[in-house]
Structure formats: C-alpha cells, structure tokens
Design an enzyme around this catalytic site. Structure first.
Site, short mmCIF file in Angstrom:
data_model
loop_
_atom_site.label_atom_id
_atom_site.label_comp_id
_atom_site.label_asym_id
_atom_site.label_seq_id
_atom_site.Cartn_x
_atom_site.Cartn_y
_atom_site.Cartn_z
N GLU A 245 0.90 -1.17 0.00
CA GLU A 245 0.00 0.00 0.00
C GLU A 245 0.93 1.21 0.00
OE1 GLU A 245 -3.00 -1.32 0.42
OE2 GLU A 245 -2.41 -3.21 1.35
N CYS A 279 -1.88 9.42 2.74
CA CYS A 279 -1.67 8.90 1.37
C CYS A 279 -2.84 9.30 0.48
CB CYS A 279 -1.48 7.40 1.40
SG CYS A 279 -2.80 6.57 2.27
#
Ligand code: NAD
Length: 529
Positions: A245, A279
């Site tokens: 990720e 993010c």
C-alpha cells in the site's frame, strides 16, 4: 532555528531517540531489536499461532473485541502518544485514530466471517461422477506488518485486525518515527490475546529487512513507493506474498457547477487535514478557468485563517499540526521552493512557523506539470492549483501521474460526475468528497500504477492473510474412466464430450454407459482378467 530532530540522528547506540515535533523536546528512547531477536520473535509467533487459529473465529472475535474496547477506554494514553510521536492534537487525533479501534474491528468481523466460510466447489457430475470438494481458508501463519508514521495508531487497523481474525500471529514493525504508539497498540492487544500471538520489533529499514527475511509467511507493507519496491524484491526472494500500500498524489477536479463553499471546505480539509500527511490527501487540484479565480481566492482566504501553532488559542483548536519529522518537512520546503522558482504564485503560507516542525498551510496557484509539487508526493500542508480549460483537460492531466490511489470530482451534476469518475485512473473515485473510505473496513482501499496493487480492507483483501486448502472426496466405487489402461472407448467418449460442449447435447446421452464400460475394462485389467 532548526529543531533538535533536524540535527540529531534518530537511531543511536541501539536506541531510537526521537524528538517531539511540537516542541522539540526529547522523547523516551525505544530499544532497537537486534536481527537475531527478530527471527526469534517470528519463531515464537509461529508456535503461538497454532493455538490461536485452533481457538476458532468466534473466540478470536471475543478476545479482540475486549482488547479494542480496552484501547478505547484508555484513549487518553493513545492521545498523549499521538501528540508526542505524531504531533497530532487531540481534536484531530481523536477522530482520525483514537476513536477507531473498536468500531473498526466490529466492521471487520462480518467481512472476515463471510470470507472464511468454506466454499463447495461446483464439480460437474457428468464429467466427474461421485466427487465433491470443499475449499477452506486457513491462516497463512505469521504475518509481518511494516508500518509508516503518518497514522501511528490507525495504520494498524487495516492489516493487523484481519490478520488476527483470520487466525494468524502478527509481528509488527512500527515506523522508527512512532515506535511507542505501535508498542502501546501491541501491549493492549497482548493483554487479551495468547502469549506471542502479537509482537513488535523496532528499528528502521534494517529491522524491516530483517523482518522480511525472518521466515514470516506473508507481509503487509505500507509506506513510500521507493521502499515498497525494495521490500517487494526481498519478498520475492523469500517467496512470500506481499501486499504493498504505497504513496499517492490524489487529484481533485473542481468544475464550474460545484457548490463553491462546500467544495472549498472539502478540498481544504482533504488537502490539509493531518497536516497533509495522508496517502489519500488532495495533492493536486484541477480547477476550470470559469470558477478558478473565485475558488482560489476563497481557498487561500480560508487556509490562511487556519490555526497552525504549538498551543491552542482561546476558544479554538490547532487545525494544522507540525510535520511529523524533519525528513518530511524538508520535502515540503523543497517542493514549494521548486514551484515558486518555476512560476507558481504563493497565495498563502510557504513558511515554517514556531519552534517545532510547523509549516504554514500553503496554497499555490498557477501550478503545472513541470513542478515537483504536482508530480511527486509532497505529504505536507500544501495544495497546488492547476487551472484548466474544461473537464476533458482536467481528466487528462489528473491521469498524467505515476500515482493512482484516489481521485475526486466536485460538481452538482452527479450524472456528469459519474461519467468523469469512470475515466479516472484510481482505486477509488469520489464525487463531492475525498478519501473517506480509508476508515471503512468493508470498502476496498487500493490503487493503480505506483500507488501499489495491494488491497487493504474489504473482502478483496484477506487473501494476504489466508491460503486456500481444498479437501476433495471421491465416493465413486468405480475407477475414473480416464485412468490407465487406455483404449478406443476413450476416443469415443472424448468425441461425444466435445460435441456436447459445442451444443449437440444428445451426443452426451451415451457417455454414462461408456464410462461404465471403461470402468469394467480397468478393473478387469488390474484383476489380471
Ligand atoms: P517509508 O517507506 O520511509 O517507511 C515505511 C516503513 O518501512 C517504515 O517502518 C520503515 O522503517 C520501513 N522501511 C524502510 N526501509 C525499509 C526496507 N528497505 N525494508 C523494509 N522496511 C523498510 O514510508 P514513511 O515515510 O514511513 O511513510 C509515508 C509513506 O507511506 C507515504 O508515501 C504515504 O503515502 C505512504 N502511505 C500509504 C498508505 C496507503 O494505504 N497506500 C497509507 C499510509 C501511508
């Protein structure tokens, strides 16, 4: 003045020695785990995992609910650590992290329960008489979790909860910038779980590498693209599945028919909350010319009135805390300088403030794709505006990125919004919101391109934590017709099955009879007749 954390190495004499991002004060040290101890931890986890999986799903849920309830009861400890290690003030940290564990776990439970149900395989009776099979999902064993610092507590809810619910033991390596929050999370779980089912190892990238090499069965890595690539290489050598990720550079597209005040508020929030260290932050805004002046002016005015300070002023909270660490602050400064040098207009912000690692909320206008602030992940309180002719240009530029985590479109025309959403290269596209699903255990969190192919959350993620095992049962008393020895009847069976597949179903009528003949031939053969 430079903060102490900018001149002092983080790891010294076998210890992690951090400094508060808020006031620069030293934090209590954390011992770095030597490589040999990393392997030992994994060995202990492997031994503990067997009993943990054998407990069964419901018992695991009970223990984990008790542990996450305790985390919530002890939220003041979490909030103190999030301020100390994350530079996050309680008003924000409560909603983004401290309030999360019990609720997040509860949302995971039905997802994993459904996923773990054994599946009966649809074996066709004509071609495979007397056979049945079931596929069960087993825990992989020991799952390694390597974590970033930007959500020092919440970062564990996505991988650690499903890994444990599926029956794995977990060895986590918190970021070297937030070791004690990770240790706290582990210690509360460990109060309720059997010994060694959850463990931590501490250190920087070397400890991360040691964990990948330690004999773990699966790995979830969350962090930057560069590190993700290195971790994937090592995981490939170790032949372990690895979910990555990685970073993002989320675009937001602002159309002329948006609800302007709500859009300004939404983009300001998703660009600046958590000091932009998310993010899924809005890191690029494509605004159509028609509304660009009004949007830019309102956004800059609102951002300039946010509070970014080490103390709460009377009656208000700190909106934008410090950057977590000097490395990240340096990236932010570099991106803003580069943008201004290349012609961007600083509408507000652009400077450090106070003693800690604070940087003013910053809005840049007139940005373009030659600038680092548009091409590379900034991960700070900076929103660059790129003015575009129309929605087609916005979509083309939004897709012109190596990243592809989330994207958003801000418009009151929901039909148009949906049409454009399907043209964007991203794991999730939002209309009139952004990145909200990151906290939902049932929604897939994933990206395209260099944002990484890992899927966190949802029924699409647990293959990282489980492996399928199929049990196949044959109650047929006759041998299978295709077993040795072969003869010309097999040729006829093959022809008939091919014709049946092509739609000549009557060709299959004789197949059971031919199968019987074949079975007799085989049995006679082995009996020596
Ligand atoms: P990072 O890549 O520097 O570090 C992440 C973790 O990897 C840390 O624990 C670090 O010690 C460890 N590490 C470093 N080198 C290693 C190596 N060679 N082998 C094994 N482990 C190693 O990232 P960061 O600065 O801590 O975190 C910020 C990044 O994380 C941003 O790019 C952000 O977008 C990303 N992020 C992504 C998601 C997501 O869900 N996609 C969520 C949060 C953060």
């Amino acid at each position: 003045m430079r903060a102490p954390s900018e001149v002092t190495p983080l790891l010294q004499d076998g210890e992690i020695r951090g400094f508060s991002a808020v006031d620069g004060k030293p934090r209590p040290p954390t011992r770095v785990t030597p490589e040999a101890e990393v392997a030992e931890a994994v060995k202990r986890a492997r031994a503990a995992q067997v009993g943990w999986e054998a407990l069964g799903f419901d018992a695991r849920v009970r223990l984990m609910k008790a542990a996450t309830r305790r985390m919530l009861e002890r939220r003041s400890e979490a909030l103190a650590l999030l301020l100390e290690e994350g530079g996050k003030f309680a008003e924000e940290a409560m909603f983004t992290e401290a309030l999360g564990p019990l609720d997040y776990l509860k949302n995971w439970v039905p997802v994993v329960r459904g996923y773990l149900k054994p599946r009966k395989l649809p074996i066709p009776a004509l071609a495979y008489p007397g056979k049945r099979a079931v596929t069960e999902l087993l825990a992989r064993g020991v799952v390694g979790v390597i974590a970033p610092w930007n959500y020092p507590l919440g970062t564990y809810f996505k991988p650690v909860f499903p890994a444990l619910l599926c029956g794995n033991a977990v060895v986590m390596k918190p970021s070297e910038f937030a070791p004690r929050t990770g240790e706290w999370f582990k210690s509360v779980l460990a109060e309720f779980l059997p010994k060694d089912v959850i463990q931590t190892v501490h250190g920087d990238g070397s400890t991360g590498q040691a964990l990948v090499r330690s004999g773990i069965d699966s790995l979830v890595f969350t962090g930057s693209v560069g590190t993700g690539k290195r971790v994937l290489q090592l995981a490939a050598e170790m032949m372990i599945p690895c979910s990555v990720e990685l970073g993002g550079k989320d675009p937001a597209i602002v159309l002329a028919d948006c609800n302007l005040p709500r859009t300004v508020a939404g983009i300001m929030n998703w660009g600046l909350h958590n000091t932009g260290q998310d993010c899924g932050s809005v890191e690029r805004v494509y605004v159509v010319n028609e509304i660009a002046d009004r949007f830019a002016e309102r956004l800059a005015s609102a951002a300039s009135r946010l509070i970014s300070a080490s103390q709460h002023p009377a009656g208000r909270a700190v909106d934008v805390g410090p950057l977590n660490n000097p490395r990240q602050l340096a990236v932010v400064e570099e991106h803003v300088e580069d943008a201004v040098k290349r012609g961007a207009k600083l509408l507000t912000g652009g400077k450090r403030t106070g003693e800690g690692l604070f940087y003013q909320p910053t809005i840049l206008d007139g940005c373009d794709h030659t600038m680092k602030v548009v091409n590379e992940e900034t991960f700070g309180p900076v929103i660059p505006l790129i003015r575009v002719r129309d929605d087609a240009e916005a979509v083309r530029l939004a897709n012109d990125s190596v990243y592809g985590l989330n994207a958003s479109i801000w418009t009151e025309d929901l039909v148009k919004g949906e049409r454009l959403a399907r043209q964007l290269q991203a794991g999730t596209v939002f209309i009139n919101n952004h990145a909200l699903t990151g906290a939902m255990a049932f929604a897939p969190w994933t990206g395209v391109k260099q944002s990484g192919y890992g899927v966190a959350n949802s029924v699409f993620s647990p293959h990282t934590y489980t492996r399928p095992r199929t049990i196949f049962i044959d109650k047929n008393r006759a041998p299978d017709p295709w077993w040795l020895p072969l003869d010309s009847v097999m040729g006829e069976v093959g022809e008939r099955l091919a014709k049946a597949q092509l739609g000549q179903f009557t060709a299959a009528i004789k197949v059971p009879g031919l199968f019987k003949r074949r079975a007799k031939t085989i049995l006679d053969f082995v009996k020596g007749n």
